[in-house]
Design a protein around this motif. Sequence first.
Motif, PDB file in Angstrom:
ATOM      1  N   GLU A   1     -10.454 -20.291 -11.604  1.00 12.53           N
ATOM      2  CA  GLU A   1     -10.323 -20.454 -12.669  1.00 12.53           C
ATOM      3  C   GLU A   1     -10.862 -19.572 -13.914  1.00 12.53           C
ATOM      4  OE1 GLU A   1     -14.599 -20.416 -11.686  1.00 12.53           O
ATOM      5  OE2 GLU A   1     -12.871 -21.337 -10.501  1.00 12.53           O
ATOM      6  N   ARG A   2     -11.014 -18.853 -14.148  1.00  6.85           N
ATOM      7  CA  ARG A   2     -11.235 -17.258 -15.117  1.00  6.85           C
ATOM      8  C   ARG A   2     -10.024 -16.712 -15.040  1.00  6.85           C
ATOM      9  NH1 ARG A   2     -16.802 -14.357 -13.298  1.00  6.85           N
ATOM     10  NH2 ARG A   2     -15.182 -14.713 -11.775  1.00  6.85           N
ATOM     11  N   GLY A   3      -9.159 -16.424 -14.027  1.00  3.52           N
ATOM     12  CA  GLY A   3      -8.343 -15.107 -13.608  1.00  3.52           C
ATOM     13  C   GLY A   3      -8.710 -13.951 -12.511  1.00  3.52           C
ATOM     14  N   ALA A   4     -10.478 -14.319 -11.977  1.00  3.78           N
ATOM     15  CA  ALA A   4     -10.287 -13.269 -11.554  1.00  3.78           C
ATOM     16  C   ALA A   4     -10.006 -13.474  -9.814  1.00  3.78           C
ATOM     17  CB  ALA A   4     -12.322 -12.877 -11.095  1.00  3.78           C
ATOM     18  N   ILE A   5      -9.544 -12.652  -8.907  1.00  2.29           N
ATOM     19  CA  ILE A   5      -8.929 -12.457  -7.625  1.00  2.29           C
ATOM     20  C   ILE A   5      -9.933 -13.165  -6.979  1.00  2.29           C
ATOM     21  CG2 ILE A   5      -8.513 -11.376  -5.814  1.00  2.29           C
ATOM     22  CD1 ILE A   5      -7.610  -8.949  -7.766  1.00  2.29           C
ATOM     23  N   LYS A   6      -9.564 -14.471  -6.104  1.00  4.20           N
ATOM     24  CA  LYS A   6     -10.351 -15.441  -5.002  1.00  4.20           C
ATOM     25  C   LYS A   6      -9.928 -14.813  -3.602  1.00  4.20           C
ATOM     26  CE  LYS A   6      -8.770 -19.809  -5.145  1.00  4.20           C
ATOM     27  NZ  LYS A   6      -9.112 -21.983  -5.552  1.00  4.20           N
ATOM     28  N   ALA A   7      -8.953 -14.561  -3.701  1.00  9.20           N
ATOM     29  CA  ALA A   7      -7.803 -14.418  -2.774  1.00  9.20           C
ATOM     30  C   ALA A   7      -6.727 -13.233  -2.802  1.00  9.20           C
ATOM     31  CB  ALA A   7      -7.857 -16.422  -1.210  1.00  9.20           C
ATOM     32  N   CYS A   8      -6.127 -13.341  -1.458  1.00  5.49           N
ATOM     33  CA  CYS A   8      -5.518 -11.665  -0.764  1.00  5.49           C
ATOM     34  C   CYS A   8      -4.779 -12.183   0.003  1.00  5.49           C
ATOM     35  CB  CYS A   8      -5.768 -10.693  -1.337  1.00  5.49           C
ATOM     36  SG  CYS A   8      -3.979  -8.993  -0.978  1.00  5.49           S
ATOM     37  N   PHE A   9      -3.683 -12.234   0.590  1.00  9.18           N
ATOM     38  CA  PHE A   9      -2.973 -11.814   1.725  1.00  9.18           C
ATOM     39  C   PHE A   9      -2.302 -11.068   1.920  1.00  9.18           C
ATOM     40  CE2 PHE A   9      -3.881 -16.478  -0.276  1.00  9.18           C
ATOM     41  CZ  PHE A   9      -4.503 -16.790   0.889  1.00  9.18           C
ATOM     42  N   VAL A  10      -2.153 -10.258   3.046  1.00  9.72           N
ATOM     43  CA  VAL A  10      -1.920  -8.969   3.188  1.00  9.72           C
ATOM     44  C   VAL A  10      -0.435  -9.523   4.451  1.00  9.72           C
ATOM     45  CG1 VAL A  10      -1.622  -6.870   3.437  1.00  9.72           C
ATOM     46  CG2 VAL A  10      -3.145  -8.136   2.027  1.00  9.72           C
ATOM     47  N   PHE A  11       0.805  -9.350   3.832  1.00 11.94           N
ATOM     48  CA  PHE A  11       1.560  -9.557   5.014  1.00 11.94           C
ATOM     49  C   PHE A  11       1.987  -8.327   5.303  1.00 11.94           C
ATOM     50  CE2 PHE A  11       1.803 -13.496   3.545  1.00 11.94           C
ATOM     51  CZ  PHE A  11       0.407 -14.120   4.019  1.00 11.94           C
ATOM     52  N   LEU A  12       2.471  -7.412   6.551  1.00  8.67           N
ATOM     53  CA  LEU A  12       2.921  -6.067   7.426  1.00  8.67           C
ATOM     54  C   LEU A  12       3.590  -6.734   8.497  1.00  8.67           C
ATOM     55  CD1 LEU A  12      -0.319  -4.151   6.496  1.00  8.67           C
ATOM     56  CD2 LEU A  12       1.735  -3.718   5.391  1.00  8.67           C
ATOM     57  N   ARG A  13       5.257  -6.203   8.130  1.00 10.82           N
ATOM     58  CA  ARG A  13       6.135  -6.738   8.901  1.00 10.82           C
ATOM     59  C   ARG A  13       6.145  -5.342  10.116  1.00 10.82           C
ATOM     60  NH1 ARG A  13      11.583  -5.525  10.387  1.00 10.82           N
ATOM     61  NH2 ARG A  13      11.446  -5.203   7.841  1.00 10.82           N
ATOM     62  N   MET A  14       6.281  -4.845  11.348  1.00  2.00           N
ATOM     63  CA  MET A  14       5.949  -3.644  11.426  1.00  2.00           C
ATOM     64  C   MET A  14       7.026  -2.792  12.385  1.00  2.00           C
ATOM     65  SD  MET A  14       2.331  -2.945  10.726  1.00  2.00           S
ATOM     66  CE  MET A  14       2.573  -1.289  11.863  1.00  2.00           C
ATOM     67  N   ASP A  15       7.785  -2.869  10.377  1.00  6.97           N
ATOM     68  CA  ASP A  15       9.053  -2.094  10.967  1.00  6.97           C
ATOM     69  C   ASP A  15       9.022  -0.977  11.896  1.00  6.97           C
ATOM     70  OD1 ASP A  15       8.587  -0.834   9.207  1.00  6.97           O
ATOM     71  OD2 ASP A  15      10.627  -1.794   7.775  1.00  6.97           O
ATOM     72  N   GLU A  16      10.482   0.533  11.870  1.00  9.10           N
ATOM     73  CA  GLU A  16      10.162   1.693  12.592  1.00  9.10           C
ATOM     74  C   GLU A  16       9.410   2.092  11.463  1.00  9.10           C
ATOM     75  OE1 GLU A  16      14.324   2.503  11.218  1.00  9.10           O
ATOM     76  OE2 GLU A  16      13.746   2.752  12.961  1.00  9.10           O
ATOM     77  N   HIS A  17       9.632   1.976  10.188  1.00 12.13           N
ATOM     78  CA  HIS A  17       8.809   2.845   8.644  1.00 12.13           C
ATOM     79  C   HIS A  17       7.271   2.578   9.352  1.00 12.13           C
ATOM     80  CE1 HIS A  17      12.683   3.924   7.161  1.00 12.13           C
ATOM     81  NE2 HIS A  17      12.513   2.505   7.532  1.00 12.13           N
ATOM     82  N   LEU A  18       7.098   1.870   9.157  1.00  8.70           N
ATOM     83  CA  LEU A  18       5.544   1.252   9.338  1.00  8.70           C
ATOM     84  C   LEU A  18       4.648   1.747  10.148  1.00  8.70           C
ATOM     85  CD1 LEU A  18       4.644  -1.649   7.065  1.00  8.70           C
ATOM     86  CD2 LEU A  18       4.998   0.158   5.965  1.00  8.70           C
TER      87      LEU A  18
END
Length: 213
Positions: free
Chosen positions: A115-132
């Motif tokens: 409610e304050r605008g602070a981060i409460k969650a983060c979702f990180v998605f990584l598609r492991m292609d040839e570069h990653l």
Amino acid sequence: MKMDVAQIEGLFTRSDGSFAFARWGRPVCPVVFGVDDATLGVVKGAIDAVCNLAGHEMGEMDAELGSNLMMFFFTDWAELLEVPGMDRLVPDLAPLVARLQSVEANQYRFFRFDERGAIKACFVFLRMDEHLNDVPAKTLALSQIVQSILLWSDSAFQDRSPLMAAQDATVLRPDIAALIRAAYDPVLPVVAQDKSHALRLSARVQALIEVQQ
């Protein structure tokens, strides 16, 4: 390595010209999907290191969400559509997956705020292609955690990575490390929309860099 006010301001100024700064307002409680035990250890080690740098707590369980930093490693964006409950975590999941597929994206981050605008969650998605797949696990993990510890601009790090080579290792740039530490100063607000916040960060960053020299 100096970082002036304009550079700091730019790291939190979005493409539409608005300034948006936010840090985590609760302990970071991570969970990682789609990796083996060895890689899991590397990822959690990177999370622990960045939280220690920030002086921010890393926990086991968030009272509201259980895990609030979720990292997903996979090979095809379509896999997200098959994860039970994912559509409740990420709004408009199907259109998002279609858009990410259309541009052949290999990573995406999504934040949720309290409610304050602070981060409460983060979702990180990584598609492991040839570069990653060519990126060492430690480097990839550190890069992703650094980009998840603060709400950076949508254009931050496009021209320059937050990491650098140091002898035979890849480490966090000293100026970015100092900025993360400064951002978590308890005296500063957890959220700011005024560009004057960059001045307050800059003063702390320069003091930290001078101590290191």
